[in-house]
Design an enzyme around this catalytic site. Structure first.
Site, PDB file in Angstrom:
ATOM      1  N   HIS A 227       0.376  -0.976   0.154  1.00  0.00           N
ATOM      2  CA  HIS A 227      -0.094   0.195   0.159  1.00  0.00           C
ATOM      3  C   HIS A 227       0.639   1.245   0.041  1.00  0.00           C
ATOM      4  CE1 HIS A 227       0.847   0.406   4.343  1.00  0.00           C
ATOM      5  NE2 HIS A 227       0.235  -0.995   4.808  1.00  0.00           N
TER       6      HIS A 227
HETATM    7  P1  TYD Z   1      -1.684  -2.420   7.407  1.00  0.00           P
HETATM    8  O1  TYD Z   1      -0.740  -0.936   7.169  1.00  0.00           O
HETATM    9  O2  TYD Z   1      -2.447  -3.184   6.497  1.00  0.00           O
HETATM   10  O3  TYD Z   1      -0.409  -3.753   7.947  1.00  0.00           O
HETATM   11  P2  TYD Z   1       0.873  -3.797   6.940  1.00  0.00           P
HETATM   12  O4  TYD Z   1       1.256  -2.773   5.816  1.00  0.00           O
HETATM   13  O5  TYD Z   1       1.847  -4.296   7.804  1.00  0.00           O
HETATM   14  O6  TYD Z   1       1.088  -4.920   5.990  1.00  0.00           O
HETATM   15  O7  TYD Z   1      -2.581  -3.150   8.481  1.00  0.00           O
HETATM   16  C1  TYD Z   1      -2.897  -3.941   8.652  1.00  0.00           C
HETATM   17  C2  TYD Z   1      -3.840  -4.309  10.173  1.00  0.00           C
HETATM   18  O8  TYD Z   1      -3.996  -3.802  11.630  1.00  0.00           O
HETATM   19  C3  TYD Z   1      -5.390  -3.530   9.061  1.00  0.00           C
HETATM   20  O9  TYD Z   1      -6.598  -4.330   9.089  1.00  0.00           O
HETATM   21  C4  TYD Z   1      -5.658  -2.072  10.150  1.00  0.00           C
HETATM   22  C5  TYD Z   1      -4.520  -2.037  11.787  1.00  0.00           C
HETATM   23  N1  TYD Z   1      -4.176  -1.630  11.617  1.00  0.00           N
HETATM   24  C6  TYD Z   1      -4.287  -0.701  12.838  1.00  0.00           C
HETATM   25  O10 TYD Z   1      -5.728  -0.676  13.396  1.00  0.00           O
HETATM   26  N2  TYD Z   1      -3.873   0.396  13.304  1.00  0.00           N
HETATM   27  C7  TYD Z   1      -2.750   1.197  13.486  1.00  0.00           C
HETATM   28  O11 TYD Z   1      -1.767   1.726  13.435  1.00  0.00           O
HETATM   29  C8  TYD Z   1      -2.081   0.029  11.860  1.00  0.00           C
HETATM   30  C9  TYD Z   1      -0.833   0.063  11.476  1.00  0.00           C
HETATM   31  C10 TYD Z   1      -2.912  -1.064  11.418  1.00  0.00           C
END
Ligand code: TYD
Length: 137
Positions: free
Chosen positions: A52
């Site tokens: 992302h």
């Molecule tokens: P995401 O940022 O998509 O993870 P990565 O980039 O590491 O693969 O986040 C994964 C899940 O966690 C998503 O459902 C959102 C949640 N999340 C929060 O609720 N708060 C946060 O600060 C972060 C970073 C993620």
């Protein structure tokens, strides 16, 4: 906002035979105020994360333990950064697509973020990211 602004920041390290210490102050060692901290851990071998970009969020990513790779992409070119020292921070400006892979066992990815969590700041579709980068978002 391009890849040239992404960089490894060499963080302060207080070396000590009792164990090393690294510290980070917002706006001083990194170019933003810290609003949020999160960390990734227990990442299974072979797994990848990310996939992302963010409209506004800036981050500093640290391999607090172990190592992993961060691949950054500004829509024109990609760069792979190998993070393997607890005193290296990778500064990620806004609007870069990121993927993470190559996690070593027991690695911990510590992230300092410039904003609170906000799902509307995410771009989770690569084609949409390219449209936004090219001003057609
Ligand atoms: P995401 O940022 O998509 O993870 P990565 O980039 O590491 O693969 O986040 C994964 C899940 O966690 C998503 O459902 C959102 C949640 N999340 C929060 O609720 N708060 C946060 O600060 C972060 C970073 C993620």
């Amino acid at each position: 906002m391009g890849l040239e602004q992404a960089r490894i920041i060499n963080l302060p390290k207080i070396g000590d035979p009792r164990g090393n210490l690294t510290f980070i102050e917002g706006q001083k060692h990194i170019p933003f105020e810290i609003k949020r901290v999160y960390y990734l851990y227990d990442v299974p071998g072979g797994e990848s994360r990310g996939g992302h970009a963010h409209y506004k969020l800036e981050q500093l990513v640290i391999a607090a333990s172990g190592s992993f790779d961060m691949i950054l992409d500004d829509g024109k070119q990609k760069q792979r950064f190998h993070l393997n020292r607890s005193y290296y921070g990778l500064y990620i400006p806004k609007m870069l697509w990121r993927e993470m892979d190559n996690f070593s066992s027991s690695s911990v990815c510590l992230v300092l973020a410039s904003m609170m969590y906000d799902e509307s700041d995410y771009i989770r579709n690569y084609d949409e990211f390219i449209r936004v980068v090219n001003g057609h978002g």
